[in-house]
Design a protein around this motif. Structure first.
Motif, PDB file in Angstrom:
ATOM      1  N   UNK A  43     -14.470   3.041  -7.802  1.00 17.44           N
ATOM      2  CA  UNK A  43     -13.847   2.374  -6.663  1.00 17.44           C
ATOM      3  C   UNK A  43     -12.727   3.276  -5.992  1.00 17.44           C
ATOM      4  N   UNK A  44     -11.967   3.894  -6.929  1.00 18.41           N
ATOM      5  CA  UNK A  44     -10.861   4.460  -6.402  1.00 18.41           C
ATOM      6  C   UNK A  44      -9.606   3.590  -6.082  1.00 18.41           C
ATOM      7  N   UNK A  45      -9.778   2.470  -6.499  1.00 18.11           N
ATOM      8  CA  UNK A  45      -8.729   1.323  -6.167  1.00 18.11           C
ATOM      9  C   UNK A  45      -7.437   1.737  -6.753  1.00 18.11           C
ATOM     10  N   UNK A  46      -6.314   1.502  -5.938  1.00 16.87           N
ATOM     11  CA  UNK A  46      -4.925   1.549  -6.723  1.00 16.87           C
ATOM     12  C   UNK A  46      -4.002   0.714  -6.021  1.00 16.87           C
ATOM     13  N   UNK A  47      -3.026   0.446  -6.535  1.00 14.69           N
ATOM     14  CA  UNK A  47      -2.017  -0.418  -6.328  1.00 14.69           C
ATOM     15  C   UNK A  47      -0.626   0.089  -6.570  1.00 14.69           C
ATOM     16  N   UNK A  48       0.394  -0.079  -5.772  1.00 15.91           N
ATOM     17  CA  UNK A  48       1.730   0.299  -6.028  1.00 15.91           C
ATOM     18  C   UNK A  48       2.759  -0.823  -5.781  1.00 15.91           C
ATOM     19  N   UNK A  49       3.461  -1.190  -6.924  1.00 15.62           N
ATOM     20  CA  UNK A  49       4.272  -2.496  -6.988  1.00 15.62           C
ATOM     21  C   UNK A  49       5.592  -1.964  -6.800  1.00 15.62           C
ATOM     22  N   UNK A  50       6.417  -1.991  -5.725  1.00 19.20           N
ATOM     23  CA  UNK A  50       7.793  -1.845  -5.640  1.00 19.20           C
ATOM     24  C   UNK A  50       8.615  -2.997  -6.070  1.00 19.20           C
ATOM     25  N   UNK A  51      10.017  -2.788  -6.565  1.00 21.28           N
ATOM     26  CA  UNK A  51      10.742  -3.851  -7.077  1.00 21.28           C
ATOM     27  C   UNK A  51      12.366  -3.270  -6.774  1.00 21.28           C
ATOM     28  N   UNK A  52      13.035  -4.266  -6.264  1.00 19.11           N
ATOM     29  CA  UNK A  52      14.797  -4.122  -5.992  1.00 19.11           C
ATOM     30  C   UNK A  52      15.199  -5.026  -7.028  1.00 19.11           C
ATOM     31  N   UNK A  53      16.583  -4.785  -7.468  1.00 21.47           N
ATOM     32  CA  UNK A  53      17.244  -5.541  -8.317  1.00 21.47           C
ATOM     33  C   UNK A  53      17.405  -7.000  -7.404  1.00 21.47           C
ATOM     34  N   UNK A  54      17.222  -8.166  -8.064  1.00 23.46           N
ATOM     35  CA  UNK A  54      17.207  -9.291  -7.568  1.00 23.46           C
ATOM     36  C   UNK A  54      18.656  -9.794  -6.838  1.00 23.46           C
ATOM     37  N   UNK A  55      19.715  -9.073  -7.085  1.00 17.86           N
ATOM     38  CA  UNK A  55      20.728  -9.353  -6.372  1.00 17.86           C
ATOM     39  C   UNK A  55      21.081  -8.642  -5.159  1.00 17.86           C
ATOM     40  N   UNK A  56      20.141  -7.790  -4.845  1.00 17.98           N
ATOM     41  CA  UNK A  56      20.045  -7.060  -3.584  1.00 17.98           C
ATOM     42  C   UNK A  56      19.321  -7.501  -2.351  1.00 17.98           C
ATOM     43  N   UNK A  57      18.469  -8.592  -2.646  1.00 17.07           N
ATOM     44  CA  UNK A  57      17.964  -9.489  -1.363  1.00 17.07           C
ATOM     45  C   UNK A  57      16.364  -9.328  -1.850  1.00 17.07           C
ATOM     46  N   UNK A  58      15.686  -9.994  -0.859  1.00 17.87           N
ATOM     47  CA  UNK A  58      14.277 -10.261  -0.729  1.00 17.87           C
ATOM     48  C   UNK A  58      13.385  -9.112   0.146  1.00 17.87           C
ATOM     49  N   UNK A  59      12.366  -8.936  -0.235  1.00 16.89           N
ATOM     50  CA  UNK A  59      11.846  -7.914   0.436  1.00 16.89           C
ATOM     51  C   UNK A  59      10.916  -8.629   1.589  1.00 16.89           C
ATOM     52  N   UNK A  60      10.922  -8.249   2.676  1.00 19.79           N
ATOM     53  CA  UNK A  60      10.005  -9.034   3.823  1.00 19.79           C
ATOM     54  C   UNK A  60       8.669  -8.238   3.923  1.00 19.79           C
ATOM     55  N   UNK A  61       8.721  -7.032   3.894  1.00 19.45           N
ATOM     56  CA  UNK A  61       7.585  -6.441   4.244  1.00 19.45           C
ATOM     57  C   UNK A  61       7.444  -4.922   3.978  1.00 19.45           C
ATOM     58  N   UNK A  62       6.351  -4.228   3.891  1.00 21.43           N
ATOM     59  CA  UNK A  62       6.326  -2.845   4.056  1.00 21.43           C
ATOM     60  C   UNK A  62       5.914  -2.616   5.426  1.00 21.43           C
ATOM     61  N   UNK A  63       6.763  -2.080   5.866  1.00 19.40           N
ATOM     62  CA  UNK A  63       6.697  -2.005   7.557  1.00 19.40           C
ATOM     63  C   UNK A  63       5.750  -0.798   7.806  1.00 19.40           C
TER      64      UNK A  63
END
Length: 190
Positions: A62-82
């Motif tokens: 299938x060639x499927x892949x996923x990339x999971x990004x993470x930032x420290x919890x005290x730095x905010x919340x991710x709204x989107x990959x723009x």
């Protein structure tokens, strides 16, 4: 003997002179590398390898892949990959008044025309976000933007010492409007 003593004295003066100078770092010069760190660090939590950059594998058939990004919890919340871009250099400096802003040249998001780059990957209200795709979508993107912009074939290499890797660049937006460009992520076709 006098010549040797003179040589030792000259070397001592040169050594003292080299230690007495102190470089002043300002906005127009390069700062020491120990101060070159990201204010909001981004990690790829599902990376299979780390070879100067994060590497995620896309496996056949299938060639499927996923990339999971993470930032420290005290730095905010991710709204989107723009925005998402691929190729050998997906970043360009754009001068906007006195501040230099980085932007993604060719957006993976969207299909063609005016809609290109308008599709975002929404976050889930946490400090992690996942980008998922597959190699067939990459091939369609490569056809849309032209082969010279994304030259890596989306197939497995026959030489394990020289795998086919696709560079992905991301622009992540936090809920407070802050934008982050993490280090590139390579997707390896195996």
């Amino acid at each position: 003997m006098k010549k040797q003593l003179l040589n030792v004295c000259v070397l001592a003066v040169l050594a003292l002179g080299s230690f007495s100078c102190k470089k002043v770092y300002d906005d127009n010069s390069l700062a020491p590398l120990d101060q070159a760190y990201a204010t909001i660090p981004v990690t790829v939590t599902n990376a299979d390898f780390f070879e100067r950059f994060y590497v995620v594998t896309a496996t056949a058939p299938s060639g499927a892949f996923s990339i999971t990004f993470s930032i420290p919890a005290d730095k905010g919340k991710i709204k989107e990959i723009t925005r998402v871009s691929t190729g050998t250099s997906g970043l360009a400096q754009v001068q906007d008044g006195s501040a230099a802003k980085a932007s993604l040249l060719y957006s993976w998001n969207g299909l063609t025309g005016a809609a290109a780059g308008s599709v975002v990957t929404p976050g889930n209200g946490s400090n992690t976000i996942t980008f998922t795709s597959d190699l067939s979508k990459y091939t369609a993107y490569r056809t849309r933007v032209g082969t010279t912009l994304a030259p890596i074939a989306a197939t497995a290499s026959t030489n394990p010492q020289a795998p086919n890797q696709i560079n992905f660049y991301f622009l992540i937006t936090l809920e407070d409007g802050t934008t982050i460009i993490p280090p590139l992520v390579r997707v390896r076709a195996i």
